[in-house]
Design an enzyme around this catalytic site. Structure first.
Site, PDB file in Angstrom:
ATOM      1  N   TYR A   1     -26.468  41.034 -21.515  1.00  0.00           N
ATOM      2  CA  TYR A   1     -25.468  41.504 -22.241  1.00  0.00           C
ATOM      3  C   TYR A   1     -24.541  42.267 -20.738  1.00  0.00           C
ATOM      4  CZ  TYR A   1     -26.453  42.095 -26.787  1.00  0.00           C
ATOM      5  OH  TYR A   1     -26.466  40.987 -28.708  1.00  0.00           O
TER       6      TYR A   1
ATOM      7  N   PRO B   1     -37.592  46.899 -19.552  1.00  0.00           N
ATOM      8  CA  PRO B   1     -37.731  47.041 -21.019  1.00  0.00           C
ATOM      9  C   PRO B   1     -38.781  48.850 -21.129  1.00  0.00           C
ATOM     10  CG  PRO B   1     -38.729  45.592 -20.974  1.00  0.00           C
ATOM     11  CD  PRO B   1     -38.003  45.435 -19.561  1.00  0.00           C
TER      12      PRO B   1
ATOM     13  N   GLU C   1     -25.502  49.163 -13.349  1.00  0.00           N
ATOM     14  CA  GLU C   1     -23.654  49.172 -14.446  1.00  0.00           C
ATOM     15  C   GLU C   1     -23.941  50.203 -15.061  1.00  0.00           C
ATOM     16  OE1 GLU C   1     -21.985  46.408 -14.515  1.00  0.00           O
ATOM     17  OE2 GLU C   1     -20.853  48.146 -15.617  1.00  0.00           O
TER      18      GLU C   1
ATOM     19  N   LYS D   1     -27.371  56.192 -11.576  1.00  0.00           N
ATOM     20  CA  LYS D   1     -27.902  55.586 -12.916  1.00  0.00           C
ATOM     21  C   LYS D   1     -28.371  56.288 -13.710  1.00  0.00           C
ATOM     22  CE  LYS D   1     -27.181  52.452 -16.096  1.00  0.00           C
ATOM     23  NZ  LYS D   1     -25.896  52.093 -17.383  1.00  0.00           N
TER      24      LYS D   1
ATOM     25  N   ARG E   1     -14.112  71.775 -19.034  1.00  0.00           N
ATOM     26  CA  ARG E   1     -15.032  72.178 -18.428  1.00  0.00           C
ATOM     27  C   ARG E   1     -16.046  71.207 -19.329  1.00  0.00           C
ATOM     28  NH1 ARG E   1     -16.003  78.371 -17.706  1.00  0.00           N
ATOM     29  NH2 ARG E   1     -15.171  77.207 -19.757  1.00  0.00           N
TER      30      ARG E   1
ATOM     31  N   LYS F   1     -19.793  63.335 -30.096  1.00  0.00           N
ATOM     32  CA  LYS F   1     -19.954  62.598 -31.940  1.00  0.00           C
ATOM     33  C   LYS F   1     -20.904  62.834 -32.288  1.00  0.00           C
ATOM     34  CE  LYS F   1     -16.917  60.531 -34.939  1.00  0.00           C
ATOM     35  NZ  LYS F   1     -17.038  61.251 -35.761  1.00  0.00           N
TER      36      LYS F   1
ATOM     37  N   CYS G   1     -30.413  51.590 -23.719  1.00  0.00           N
ATOM     38  CA  CYS G   1     -30.673  51.968 -22.667  1.00  0.00           C
ATOM     39  C   CYS G   1     -30.916  53.477 -22.352  1.00  0.00           C
ATOM     40  CB  CYS G   1     -29.318  51.980 -21.588  1.00  0.00           C
ATOM     41  SG  CYS G   1     -30.182  49.812 -21.233  1.00  0.00           S
TER      42      CYS G   1
HETATM   43  P1  NAD Z   1     -31.028  41.397 -22.048  1.00  0.00           P
HETATM   44  O1  NAD Z   1     -32.440  41.597 -22.504  1.00  0.00           O
HETATM   45  O2  NAD Z   1     -29.989  40.596 -22.731  1.00  0.00           O
HETATM   46  O3  NAD Z   1     -30.518  40.671 -20.899  1.00  0.00           O
HETATM   47  C1  NAD Z   1     -31.872  39.558 -19.547  1.00  0.00           C
HETATM   48  C2  NAD Z   1     -31.724  38.551 -19.560  1.00  0.00           C
HETATM   49  O4  NAD Z   1     -32.459  38.325 -18.330  1.00  0.00           O
HETATM   50  C3  NAD Z   1     -32.810  37.840 -20.963  1.00  0.00           C
HETATM   51  O5  NAD Z   1     -31.216  37.625 -21.493  1.00  0.00           O
HETATM   52  C4  NAD Z   1     -34.355  37.370 -20.013  1.00  0.00           C
HETATM   53  O6  NAD Z   1     -34.213  36.301 -20.448  1.00  0.00           O
HETATM   54  C5  NAD Z   1     -33.882  37.147 -18.397  1.00  0.00           C
HETATM   55  N1  NAD Z   1     -35.021  37.002 -18.098  1.00  0.00           N
HETATM   56  C6  NAD Z   1     -35.566  37.680 -17.486  1.00  0.00           C
HETATM   57  N2  NAD Z   1     -36.740  37.280 -16.983  1.00  0.00           N
HETATM   58  C7  NAD Z   1     -35.981  36.434 -16.377  1.00  0.00           C
HETATM   59  C8  NAD Z   1     -36.454  35.675 -14.878  1.00  0.00           C
HETATM   60  N3  NAD Z   1     -37.985  35.479 -14.548  1.00  0.00           N
HETATM   61  N4  NAD Z   1     -35.226  34.775 -14.658  1.00  0.00           N
HETATM   62  C9  NAD Z   1     -34.365  34.160 -15.004  1.00  0.00           C
HETATM   63  N5  NAD Z   1     -33.544  35.123 -16.353  1.00  0.00           N
HETATM   64  C10 NAD Z   1     -35.095  36.098 -16.371  1.00  0.00           C
HETATM   65  O7  NAD Z   1     -30.891  43.130 -21.294  1.00  0.00           O
HETATM   66  P2  NAD Z   1     -29.401  43.706 -20.436  1.00  0.00           P
HETATM   67  O8  NAD Z   1     -29.028  44.695 -22.047  1.00  0.00           O
HETATM   68  O9  NAD Z   1     -28.210  42.996 -20.390  1.00  0.00           O
HETATM   69  O10 NAD Z   1     -29.675  44.764 -19.654  1.00  0.00           O
HETATM   70  C11 NAD Z   1     -30.235  44.194 -18.294  1.00  0.00           C
HETATM   71  C12 NAD Z   1     -30.180  45.499 -17.466  1.00  0.00           C
HETATM   72  O11 NAD Z   1     -29.382  46.310 -16.933  1.00  0.00           O
HETATM   73  C13 NAD Z   1     -31.042  46.013 -17.792  1.00  0.00           C
HETATM   74  O12 NAD Z   1     -32.122  46.999 -16.942  1.00  0.00           O
HETATM   75  C14 NAD Z   1     -30.665  47.515 -18.776  1.00  0.00           C
HETATM   76  O13 NAD Z   1     -30.861  48.494 -18.895  1.00  0.00           O
HETATM   77  C15 NAD Z   1     -29.261  47.100 -17.626  1.00  0.00           C
HETATM   78  N6  NAD Z   1     -28.093  47.547 -18.784  1.00  0.00           N
HETATM   79  C16 NAD Z   1     -27.702  47.291 -19.713  1.00  0.00           C
HETATM   80  C17 NAD Z   1     -26.616  48.060 -19.949  1.00  0.00           C
HETATM   81  C18 NAD Z   1     -26.146  47.583 -21.900  1.00  0.00           C
HETATM   82  O14 NAD Z   1     -25.245  47.979 -22.076  1.00  0.00           O
HETATM   83  N7  NAD Z   1     -27.012  46.842 -22.266  1.00  0.00           N
HETATM   84  C19 NAD Z   1     -25.499  48.622 -19.498  1.00  0.00           C
HETATM   85  C20 NAD Z   1     -26.166  48.684 -18.235  1.00  0.00           C
HETATM   86  C21 NAD Z   1     -27.306  48.524 -17.556  1.00  0.00           C
HETATM   87  C1  UGA Z   2     -24.637  53.523 -22.743  1.00  0.00           C
HETATM   88  C2  UGA Z   2     -23.787  54.424 -21.604  1.00  0.00           C
HETATM   89  O1  UGA Z   2     -22.337  54.820 -22.198  1.00  0.00           O
HETATM   90  C3  UGA Z   2     -23.388  53.100 -20.400  1.00  0.00           C
HETATM   91  O2  UGA Z   2     -22.930  53.736 -19.118  1.00  0.00           O
HETATM   92  C4  UGA Z   2     -24.725  52.597 -19.644  1.00  0.00           C
HETATM   93  O3  UGA Z   2     -24.045  52.059 -18.825  1.00  0.00           O
HETATM   94  C5  UGA Z   2     -25.285  52.156 -20.680  1.00  0.00           C
HETATM   95  O4  UGA Z   2     -26.092  52.830 -21.673  1.00  0.00           O
HETATM   96  C6  UGA Z   2     -26.346  51.663 -20.459  1.00  0.00           C
HETATM   97  O5  UGA Z   2     -27.313  52.039 -18.977  1.00  0.00           O
HETATM   98  O6  UGA Z   2     -27.023  50.227 -20.883  1.00  0.00           O
HETATM   99  P1  UGA Z   2     -24.701  52.184 -24.715  1.00  0.00           P
HETATM  100  O7  UGA Z   2     -25.453  51.648 -24.726  1.00  0.00           O
HETATM  101  O8  UGA Z   2     -24.084  50.424 -23.913  1.00  0.00           O
HETATM  102  O9  UGA Z   2     -23.812  52.354 -23.432  1.00  0.00           O
HETATM  103  O10 UGA Z   2     -23.075  52.639 -25.586  1.00  0.00           O
HETATM  104  P2  UGA Z   2     -22.784  54.167 -26.025  1.00  0.00           P
HETATM  105  O11 UGA Z   2     -21.657  54.362 -26.234  1.00  0.00           O
HETATM  106  O12 UGA Z   2     -23.032  55.112 -24.557  1.00  0.00           O
HETATM  107  O13 UGA Z   2     -23.836  54.871 -26.934  1.00  0.00           O
HETATM  108  C7  UGA Z   2     -24.993  54.771 -27.348  1.00  0.00           C
HETATM  109  C8  UGA Z   2     -25.260  55.317 -28.438  1.00  0.00           C
HETATM  110  O14 UGA Z   2     -25.176  56.904 -28.793  1.00  0.00           O
HETATM  111  C9  UGA Z   2     -25.199  54.701 -29.650  1.00  0.00           C
HETATM  112  O15 UGA Z   2     -25.928  54.621 -30.462  1.00  0.00           O
HETATM  113  C10 UGA Z   2     -23.762  55.194 -29.856  1.00  0.00           C
HETATM  114  O16 UGA Z   2     -23.501  55.455 -31.635  1.00  0.00           O
HETATM  115  C11 UGA Z   2     -23.858  56.978 -29.823  1.00  0.00           C
HETATM  116  N1  UGA Z   2     -22.838  57.838 -29.473  1.00  0.00           N
HETATM  117  C12 UGA Z   2     -21.977  58.011 -29.122  1.00  0.00           C
HETATM  118  C13 UGA Z   2     -22.838  59.182 -30.366  1.00  0.00           C
HETATM  119  O17 UGA Z   2     -23.846  58.845 -31.557  1.00  0.00           O
HETATM  120  N2  UGA Z   2     -21.779  60.138 -30.269  1.00  0.00           N
HETATM  121  C14 UGA Z   2     -21.081  60.058 -29.426  1.00  0.00           C
HETATM  122  O18 UGA Z   2     -20.673  60.694 -29.219  1.00  0.00           O
HETATM  123  C15 UGA Z   2     -21.674  58.859 -28.689  1.00  0.00           C
END
Ligand code: NAD
Ligand code: UGA
Length: 480
Positions: free
Chosen positions: A14, A95, A163, A223, A263, A270, A279
């Site tokens: 993702y 995770p 990110e 982060k 502020r 919500k 996350c």
């Molecule tokens: P994800 O599970 O969708 O993707 C991770 C991918 O890495 C998987 O497809 C897996 O197969 C691959 N992988 C794992 N080990 C590997 C290896 N050794 N070599 C090659 N590929 C490998 O995870 P994600 O949601 O993209 O999250 C990744 C990181 O980013 C996490 O640390 C998460 O906390 C952070 N993050 C996620 C979001 C989000 O919205 N999902 C936003 C900001 C930060």
């Molecule tokens: C969240 C952060 O918003 C991102 O900045 C961050 O990068 C990401 O986590 C991450 O580290 O993975 P995400 O989890 O994708 O993003 O989506 P959000 O919009 O934050 O929603 C998280 C949860 O909170 C959802 O279940 C959403 O429905 C809920 N939420 C959000 C509420 O119940 N009320 C709100 O007002 C806002």
């Protein structure tokens, strides 16, 4: 200073997928290769029909279509991509640990370490390593130690570039980020140069004043802090929602009133059935673990309460369905609208829907789920993962349908678990006509027009609005 020509991103999930797609679109002179060990995922990213890419995000398929094959590549040839790259983003999953020390709290860094060892093993030229995954503060130290002990003379600079995109709005967030954060070794010339190389990548489309550079520890910790603050707001408003239900206040009105205070601000106020996603919970648990490991018990307890409140909110929503349906849901059909953790994504990780379904299945309800983007294998996978009952039992009690009207037909109640826009435009009169009466709606997202539904004949229960009429609301609570 090094001009970046080849980027490799390890992890096509993702974060890795959308982030690299945008970098490739905005930097046509840089070759971007996204690698993953998951062959099926890479095959889906390479699917001829760009609508079949594995991650649903509004606007993403168009960007992939533009850049894929030009300077954006998806591959399982990890070693090859690592060796060619000047800059490597590590974007693998981190995770919550499910075993050993820190089980249930600490981030599992197994995949991060594997990446570091692989990079160390195959690299023959100097590289900049970018932590894109969310990591505990001071992880860069561990990475450095692994990378520097290879003995082959290759030099690595480690940057932290967390990110902040949110799913469902990933493309918007990447195209116009509030800020890009880059942490690095500010004390050395090489460190500052590496930071500048990454600044230059983002500067293709992000205004310079929105690109922040800090020391590496501040970046890593920022982060976790951002996610903790965001989740804390949701738990705070959800705590108020329960008080609203008891007192006759309306949480939507309260949120509006406080959100207009500049502020406080209006976002993340919500009230809902509880936050989900991959996350928030994992990062707060990790923060709690880190605080505890430094002996900061009050800090740990403070943040843990955000999770405790969220678990309570999910349970409370499910319990309300049971109590409203005359204290039993055994054999009753309950339609779920939505399974994803928020709208506009097919991601279901930690979705509140999973826990609400599990609670109702324990009460022997028959749950029928409709979600516009989530596939049935995913839904069953989520339930099986909880391990509350056998996979056969999950499939017997819970059905997944492709049509919302099929889900609602002959149901005792509808529960809205995700705020998909399409739910608002359904023909709620026809749905009412084919439900059992009284027809109940439990709106876990405060999405639907309550007045309209009540006029049709529904009994509606939403979050944080008085359960009883204002006059009947408890005026003087019992002190216990
Ligand atoms: P994800 O599970 O969708 O993707 C991770 C991918 O890495 C998987 O497809 C897996 O197969 C691959 N992988 C794992 N080990 C590997 C290896 N050794 N070599 C090659 N590929 C490998 O995870 P994600 O949601 O993209 O999250 C990744 C990181 O980013 C996490 O640390 C998460 O906390 C952070 N993050 C996620 C979001 C989000 O919205 N999902 C936003 C900001 C930060
Ligand atoms: C969240 C952060 O918003 C991102 O900045 C961050 O990068 C990401 O986590 C991450 O580290 O993975 P995400 O989890 O994708 O993003 O989506 P959000 O919009 O934050 O929603 C998280 C949860 O909170 C959802 O279940 C959403 O429905 C809920 N939420 C959000 C509420 O119940 N009320 C709100 O007002 C806002």
């Amino acid at each position: 200073m090094k001009k970046i020509k080849n980027i490799c991103c390890i992890g096509a999930g993702y974060v890795g997928g959308p982030t690299m797609a945008v970098i490739a679109q905005k930097c046509p002179e840089i070759n971007v290769t996204v690698v993953d060990i998951n062959e099926a995922r890479i095959a889906a990213w390479n699917d001829e029909n760009v609508e079949n890419i594995p991650i649903y995000e509004p606007g993403l398929s168009a960007i992939v279509k533009e850049a894929r094959g030009r300077n954006l590549f998806f591959s399982t040839e990890v070693d090859d991509a690592i060796d060619k790259a000047d800059m490597i983003f590590i974007s693998v999953n981190t995770p919550t640990k499910t075993y050993g020390m820190g089980k249930g709290m600490a981030a599992d860094l197994k995949w991060i370490e594997l990446c570091a060892r692989q990079i160390a093993r195959v690299s023959t030229t100097n590289k900049i390593i970018v932590e894109k995954s969310t990591l505990p503060v001071r992880t860069a130290e561990a990475l450095k130690s692994i990378l520097e002990n290879t003995g082959n003379g290759v030099k690595f600079q480690i940057l932290s570039n967390p990110e902040f995109l949110a799913e469902g709005t990933a493309v918007e967030d990447l195209l116009a980020p509030d800020r890009v954060l880059i942490g690095g070794d500010v004390d050395t010339k090489e460190g500052r140069e590496a930071m500048q190389s990454l600044v230059d990548v983002y500067a293709h489309w992000v205004p310079k004043e929105n690109i922040l550079t800090t020391n590496v520890w501040s970046s890593e910790l920022s982060k976790l802090t951002a996610n903790a603050f965001l989740a804390q707001r949701v738990s705070s408003i959800n705590a108020m929602s329960e008080l609203c239900e008891k007192t006759g206040a309306d949480v939507n009105e309260v949120a509006r009133a406080i959100g207009m205070d500049s502020r406080i601000g209006s976002k993340f106020l919500k009230s809902s059935v509880g936050f989900g996603g991959s996350c928030f919970q994992k990062d707060i648990l990790n923060l709690v673990y880190i605080a505890k490991s430094y002996g900061l018990n009050e800090v740990a307890d403070y943040w843990e309460q955000v999770i405790i409140m969220n678990d309570h909110q999910k349970r409370r929503f499910a319990a309300n369905i049971v109590s409203t349906l005359y204290n039993t849901v055994s054999g009753k059909k309950i339609a779920f609208l939505g399974w994803a953790f928020k709208k506009d994504t097919n991601d279901t990780r930690e979705s509140a829907a999973i826990y609400v379904a599990d609670y109702l299945l324990n009460e022997q309800a028959e749950v029928v789920v409709y979600d516009p983007k989530v596939k049935s294998e995913q839904i069953y996978g989520d339930l099986d993962y909880l391990g509350s009952r056998s996979p056969e039992e999950n499939r017997r009690l819970l059905k997944v349908v492709n049509e919302p009207y099929d889900a609602c037909k002959d149901s005792h109640a509808i529960a809205v678990l995700t705020e998909w826009d399409e739910f608002k435009s359904y023909d709620w009169k026809s749905i009412y006509d084919c439900m059992l009466k009284p027809a109940f709606v439990f709106d876990g997202r405060n999405l639907l027009d309550v007045k309209k539904l009540e006029n049709i004949g529904y009994t509606v229960s939403s979050i944080g609005t008085p359960a009883v009429s204002k006059e009947e609301a408890v005026k003087e609570p019992a002190l216990v």
